[in-house]
Design a protein around this motif. Structure first.
Motif, PDB file in Angstrom:
ATOM      1  N   SER A  66      -2.477   2.878  -1.603  1.00 22.19           N
ATOM      2  CA  SER A  66      -2.972   2.121  -2.753  1.00 22.19           C
ATOM      3  C   SER A  66      -3.688   3.073  -3.709  1.00 22.19           C
ATOM      4  O   SER A  66      -3.938   4.244  -3.390  1.00 22.19           O
ATOM      5  CB  SER A  66      -3.937   1.032  -2.295  1.00 22.19           C
ATOM      6  OG  SER A  66      -5.101   1.618  -1.725  1.00 22.19           O
TER       7      SER A  66
ATOM      8  N   LYS B  30      -6.117   3.661   0.173  1.00 22.62           N
ATOM      9  CA  LYS B  30      -6.004   2.940   1.437  1.00 22.62           C
ATOM     10  C   LYS B  30      -4.572   3.011   1.944  1.00 22.62           C
ATOM     11  O   LYS B  30      -3.642   2.558   1.272  1.00 22.62           O
ATOM     12  CB  LYS B  30      -6.397   1.474   1.226  1.00 22.62           C
ATOM     13  CG  LYS B  30      -6.440   0.655   2.504  1.00 22.62           C
ATOM     14  CD  LYS B  30      -7.683   0.960   3.298  1.00 22.62           C
ATOM     15  CE  LYS B  30      -7.841  -0.050   4.450  1.00 22.62           C
ATOM     16  NZ  LYS B  30      -9.059   0.233   5.242  1.00 22.62           N
TER      17      LYS B  30
ATOM     18  N   PHE C 137      -1.487   1.661   3.956  1.00 26.31           N
ATOM     19  CA  PHE C 137      -1.074   0.352   4.465  1.00 26.31           C
ATOM     20  C   PHE C 137       0.428   0.368   4.704  1.00 26.31           C
ATOM     21  O   PHE C 137       1.130   1.314   4.334  1.00 26.31           O
ATOM     22  CB  PHE C 137      -1.485  -0.768   3.498  1.00 26.31           C
ATOM     23  CG  PHE C 137      -0.741  -0.764   2.186  1.00 26.31           C
ATOM     24  CD1 PHE C 137       0.344  -1.610   1.954  1.00 26.31           C
ATOM     25  CD2 PHE C 137      -1.118   0.098   1.162  1.00 26.31           C
ATOM     26  CE1 PHE C 137       1.027  -1.604   0.751  1.00 26.31           C
ATOM     27  CE2 PHE C 137      -0.433   0.112  -0.054  1.00 26.31           C
ATOM     28  CZ  PHE C 137       0.643  -0.742  -0.257  1.00 26.31           C
TER      29      PHE C 137
ATOM     30  N   THR D 274       2.813   1.047  -5.515  1.00 23.33           N
ATOM     31  CA  THR D 274       1.620   0.781  -4.697  1.00 23.33           C
ATOM     32  C   THR D 274       0.393   1.505  -5.229  1.00 23.33           C
ATOM     33  O   THR D 274      -0.719   0.981  -5.151  1.00 23.33           O
ATOM     34  CB  THR D 274       1.866   1.205  -3.239  1.00 23.33           C
ATOM     35  OG1 THR D 274       2.121   2.615  -3.184  1.00 23.33           O
ATOM     36  CG2 THR D 274       3.060   0.466  -2.650  1.00 23.33           C
TER      37      THR D 274
ATOM     38  N   TRP E 272      -6.240  -1.673  -2.974  1.00 24.70           N
ATOM     39  CA  TRP E 272      -5.946  -2.406  -1.748  1.00 24.70           C
ATOM     40  C   TRP E 272      -6.371  -3.879  -1.838  1.00 24.70           C
ATOM     41  O   TRP E 272      -5.609  -4.767  -1.439  1.00 24.70           O
ATOM     42  CB  TRP E 272      -6.584  -1.715  -0.553  1.00 24.70           C
ATOM     43  CG  TRP E 272      -6.446  -2.452   0.747  1.00 24.70           C
ATOM     44  CD1 TRP E 272      -7.447  -2.846   1.573  1.00 24.70           C
ATOM     45  CD2 TRP E 272      -5.239  -2.920   1.371  1.00 24.70           C
ATOM     46  NE1 TRP E 272      -6.959  -3.515   2.668  1.00 24.70           N
ATOM     47  CE2 TRP E 272      -5.591  -3.570   2.573  1.00 24.70           C
ATOM     48  CE3 TRP E 272      -3.889  -2.846   1.025  1.00 24.70           C
ATOM     49  CZ2 TRP E 272      -4.669  -4.140   3.427  1.00 24.70           C
ATOM     50  CZ3 TRP E 272      -2.957  -3.419   1.883  1.00 24.70           C
ATOM     51  CH2 TRP E 272      -3.337  -4.056   3.062  1.00 24.70           C
TER      52      TRP E 272
ATOM     53  N   GLN F 182      -3.742  -6.863  -1.212  1.00 23.85           N
ATOM     54  CA  GLN F 182      -3.956  -7.877  -0.182  1.00 23.85           C
ATOM     55  C   GLN F 182      -3.722  -9.289  -0.710  1.00 23.85           C
ATOM     56  O   GLN F 182      -3.358 -10.189   0.048  1.00 23.85           O
ATOM     57  CB  GLN F 182      -5.382  -7.783   0.371  1.00 23.85           C
ATOM     58  CG  GLN F 182      -5.590  -6.642   1.356  1.00 23.85           C
ATOM     59  CD  GLN F 182      -6.999  -6.631   1.888  1.00 23.85           C
ATOM     60  OE1 GLN F 182      -7.965  -6.449   1.142  1.00 23.85           O
ATOM     61  NE2 GLN F 182      -7.139  -6.847   3.188  1.00 23.85           N
TER      62      GLN F 182
ATOM     63  N   SER G 259      -3.021  -3.277   6.709  1.00 24.92           N
ATOM     64  CA  SER G 259      -3.408  -1.882   6.515  1.00 24.92           C
ATOM     65  C   SER G 259      -2.919  -1.085   7.715  1.00 24.92           C
ATOM     66  O   SER G 259      -2.604  -1.654   8.777  1.00 24.92           O
ATOM     67  CB  SER G 259      -4.928  -1.765   6.396  1.00 24.92           C
ATOM     68  OG  SER G 259      -5.545  -2.096   7.630  1.00 24.92           O
TER      69      SER G 259
ATOM     70  N   SER H 140      -4.663   0.717   9.580  1.00 28.08           N
ATOM     71  CA  SER H 140      -5.649   0.512  10.644  1.00 28.08           C
ATOM     72  C   SER H 140      -5.370  -0.781  11.397  1.00 28.08           C
ATOM     73  O   SER H 140      -5.406  -0.814  12.638  1.00 28.08           O
ATOM     74  CB  SER H 140      -7.061   0.481  10.040  1.00 28.08           C
ATOM     75  OG  SER H 140      -8.015   0.203  11.031  1.00 28.08           O
ATOM     76  N   GLU H 141      -5.079  -1.866  10.679  1.00 22.78           N
ATOM     77  CA  GLU H 141      -4.775  -3.139  11.327  1.00 22.78           C
ATOM     78  C   GLU H 141      -3.490  -3.047  12.143  1.00 22.78           C
ATOM     79  O   GLU H 141      -3.394  -3.606  13.248  1.00 22.78           O
ATOM     80  CB  GLU H 141      -4.644  -4.238  10.266  1.00 22.78           C
ATOM     81  CG  GLU H 141      -5.945  -4.597   9.574  1.00 22.78           C
ATOM     82  CD  GLU H 141      -5.745  -5.521   8.390  1.00 22.78           C
ATOM     83  OE1 GLU H 141      -6.588  -6.409   8.180  1.00 22.78           O
ATOM     84  OE2 GLU H 141      -4.739  -5.340   7.654  1.00 22.78           O
TER      85      GLU H 141
ATOM     86  N   THR I 179      -6.852   7.800  10.047  1.00 20.71           N
ATOM     87  CA  THR I 179      -6.757   6.436  10.562  1.00 20.71           C
ATOM     88  C   THR I 179      -6.393   6.434  12.043  1.00 20.71           C
ATOM     89  O   THR I 179      -6.897   5.612  12.818  1.00 20.71           O
ATOM     90  CB  THR I 179      -5.729   5.625   9.755  1.00 20.71           C
ATOM     91  OG1 THR I 179      -6.039   5.718   8.366  1.00 20.71           O
ATOM     92  CG2 THR I 179      -5.739   4.164  10.173  1.00 20.71           C
TER      93      THR I 179
END
Length: 758
Positions: free
Chosen positions: A395, A399, A401, A437, A442, A446, A476, A478-479, A518
């Motif tokens: 992003s 970030k 993702f 992007t 971010w 989202q 993301s 991380s998620e 990350t």
């Protein structure tokens, strides 16, 4: 005395019925099959292997016998000629599946068929001798025309029976009343034919036909099957709808031993989705002592979205659903029905694996949900993927993702939002304008609505799961990593990184550092984490950079379709990669949708200790070569058992994961319906005049294709004014703002097209 005798007969009959029912129940209790007699469902090949060859051709019949389970039944639609001969041909009108219009251009006639005046070429106007100059061709235009030039003759019923000697032979009589109106007797023909041909089944949608032939074949005669047409259609001899006849199965039992119904009679469908609950037809018919056969199976037609374009899943819902099993399926692709019954029935998700390879998702289960969403990843895990993947994008605020494309217009409905004014052209990425992007933060991303990929919408009008076309949310990195870490079934993750040089140089974004940070933050750098991490890229410089900074496995993706790879190129790849991804046609080259052969690319890479993963596997039949018979399972088998690849990258992980538990792979002798296809085998059958035109061969991959300069350093980018406000005209990555009339018109077109999809 007569009354007593009558009562005794009724009592005896009742006892016999009870004994018969008890025998059936006992037989069924010992069998895994919930068919009437406990036998495996029959595979009935409609016109032979008519999904590939012209319907009712000898090659179609022969190929069906070669690729089907033992006991498979050949189906022949019986038509009568002018001189009373019985031929195997799909309809009494001949224009759709033969060259009759070429042989006899002026001999059309008009007859009334089931109350409808019909103009065409009719079998009753031609003698068997006349038809010697008429040849069979495809009847469904979406199927290949390459076999139309083979000169397939129209065969008589006796020819098919005596020449091929099928284990089961089924004659379908669709228009007995029509032939009777023209002084041709179908029943007389059948009785005569039964003296030289073994007939196992006779079906018809006409009640009076069965009354005419009742008792004329003897006790060991064929099984009579009443064929149901549409529920609202009228049966011509009783003037009842087929739907009303269905409610009186005891009446059907007076003249038939079985019924043949369309799929929707058993599992109803509305708007191409299954409508629960299933109807009780199969159980009701079995209670009445009737076998149930189901028609309408073909791999290359739209099936319910619930099956994810997977014909094996559809068959299993009819033969192995835990509640009932139909007694047979009428299919244009008997190889798929055979594999479904013999290889994939009665195996659970925890069944022993017969073959091992990596099932790697492509943007999660992106064939069922918008790619890279929580729902797509959850389904990929549930469906048995070994590795889930994240195509990392950046992003504007740095970030990382997951998104299937760096252009948000490809994976979201961003064109319908105020962010459409951030569209820009980035020559380093694409010549087509996009909303990238790195033009949104971010939090802005989202808030976007994901959109499912429809790769075959434009060319074939095929949609994926429209009820869920905008479901889920983007994750993301991380998620994504946390989701994978918490899964007990996954063996690893694959992180794809592209455009790293551009992002560093032009956007001031370091995607390599973002990924590594990350991974560390989510615990993957900890030695206690057992999940495998693979980093994939088409750029060797990206993988070199990751190798310098981490111990994660790296995967080099060969973007080009190649016919060979040179040894120096392989040696260079081994310096920075642990595995290689190649395209399907780099394994099996294709011309005009036919496989022309097999390369040695997989073999050469594996000899150098480089596992080979192949993409992209999709379930839609239009994604596969004709050689795979419009069946994703046949395709997977040919790549795994035939080419020996190490993994599949797929938008439908369930189909690939199920293949691992394929019972037939553990057999002492692999059955014909599970033997990998012979590369180039179908082309040997095609008439030389129908050969696809010669095409330029794929290139050879050399060491020059591997070598790249190192990644550039990160160039700081000056912040833009009022970042993050939708009304702001974002600076185009090329340094120029583009809000021209042509852009506005193109965006308007995008919005209008998107609205049409709603």
């Amino acid at each position: 005395m007569r009354g007593l005798r009558s009562s005794s007969l009724i009592l005896c009959g009742f006892v016999l019925i009870q004994l018969f029912s008890s025998q059936i129940d006992a037989q069924r209790s010992k069998s895994p099959w919930q068919t009437l007699l406990g036998d495996a469902p029959l595979v009935i090949a409609r016109g032979g292997f008519s999904g590939l060859f012209p319907d009712s051709s000898l090659d179609a019949y022969s190929f069906a016998m070669q690729t089907s389970v033992a006991g498979a039944v050949l189906w022949c639609d019986v038509q009568l000629t002018k001189d009373g001969a019985g031929i195997c041909f799909p309809d009494l009108t001949m224009s759709n599946a033969s060259t009759i219009d070429v042989a006899y251009p002026t001999r059309q006639k008009t007859y009334t068929v089931n109350g409808v005046p019909t103009q065409n070429w009719f079998t009753i106007d031609f003698s068997l001798k006349d038809l010697k100059s008429v040849f069979l061709v495809r009847g469904i235009l979406s199927r290949s025309d390459k076999f139309d030039g083979n000169g397939y003759a129209i065969s008589t019923v006796q020819t098919v029976s005596t020449l091929l000697k099928p284990e089961g032979f089924w004659l379908n009589v669709q228009h007995d009343a029509f032939y009777a109106q023209h002084n041709l007797s179908m029943s007389n023909f059948l009785l005569s034919a039964s003296k030289t041909a073994i007939i196992d089944f006779i079906s018809s949608p006409e009640v009076n036909f069965f009354k005419k032939i009742a008792g004329r074949f003897g006790r060991k005669g064929p099984t009579f099957v009443f064929r149901f047409l549409g529920t609202e259609e009228f049966e011509p001899t009783t003037n009842q709808t087929y739907g009303s006849i269905l409610s009186n199965l005891t009446f059907v039992k007076t003249f038939a031993s079985a019924i043949l119904v369309p799929k929707s009679y058993v599992l109803p469908v509305a708007k191409q989705y299954l409508v629960p609950p299933p109807r009780s037809l199969v159980q009701d018919a079995h209670k009445a002592g009737l076998e149930v056969f189901v028609s309408g199976f073909a791999n290359d037609v739209d099936i319910a979205y619930d099956y994810s374009f997977d014909p094996v899943s559809e068959y299993l819902s009819f033969v192995d659903n835990g509640n009932f099993s139909v007694d047979g399926v009428l299919t244009d692709f008997p190889i798929t029905a055979s594999a479904s019954v013999a290889c994939f029935s009665h195996i659970g998700r925890n069944a022993t694996k017969q073959v091992d390879f990596l099932v790697i998702s492509k943007n999660g289960a992106s064939g069922d949900y918008p790619g890279c969403t929580d729902l797509a990843y959850a389904k990929a895990i549930k469906d048995g993927a070994d590795v889930i993947d994240c195509s990392v994008q950046m992003s504007r605020d740095g970030k990382p993702f997951c998104s299937s494309s760096i252009n948000l217009g490809d994976s979201t409905t961003v064109a319908q939002t105020p962010f459409r004014n951030r569209s820009a052209t980035v020559p380093e990425i694409s010549s087509v304008e996009g909303i990238y992007t790195f033009s949104l933060t971010w939090p802005e991303i989202q808030g976007l609505t994901p959109a499912i990929s429809n790769p075959f919408r434009e060319a074939y009008n095929m949609l994926r799961n429209p009820n869920e076309k905008n479901s889920g949310k983007l994750l993301s990195l991380s998620e994504f990593l946390s989701l994978a870490k918490n899964s007990t079934s996954l063996s690893g993750v694959l992180i794809s990184v592209e455009y790293a040089a551009y992002l560093r140089e032009k956007q001031g974004l370091d995607v390599v550092k973002a990924v590594l940070d990350t991974l560390t933050e989510t615990g993957y750098s900890n030695s206690t984490i057992t999940k495998m991490v693979m980093i994939q890229s088409t750029n060797s410089s990206v993988l070199v950079d990751f190798k310098k900074q981490s111990q994660y496995k790296t995967v080099y993706k060969v973007e080009e379709m190649i016919r060979d790879i040179l040894d120096p190129a392989i040696e260079d790849i081994k310096k920075f990669a642990n595995a290689v991804v190649i395209g399907k046609t780099s394994v099996f080259p294709v011309a005009d949708a036919f496989i022309t052969g097999q390369t040695n690319v997989v073999e050469k890479l594996q000899k150098s200790q480089l596992p080979v993963y192949v993409e992209l596997f999709q379930n839609e039949f239009v994604s596969q070569s004709y050689d795979f018979f419009s069946d994703a399972t046949v395709e997977i088998n040919s790549f795994i058992s035939g080419a020996g690849i190490n993994g599949t990258i797929t938008e439908f992980p369930f189909t690939a994961a199920r293949f691992k538990r394929n019972r037939c792979l553990g057999a002492k002798e692999t059955p014909n319906y599970m033997i990998p296809v012979e590369p180039g085998g179908l082309l040997k059958i095609v008439s030389p005049t129908s050969f696809p035109p010669a095409q330029a061969p794929n290139p050879v991959f050399t060491d020059a294709d591997v070598t790249e300069p190192p990644l550039p350093p990160v160039t700081a980018k000056a912040p833009t004014s009022s970042p993050g406000t939708p009304s702001t005209n974002a600076q185009a990555p090329s340094g120029q703002t583009r809000l021209t009339l042509s852009l506005l018109l193109s965006v308007f077109a995008l919005v209008f097209a998107s609205l049409l999809l709603l």
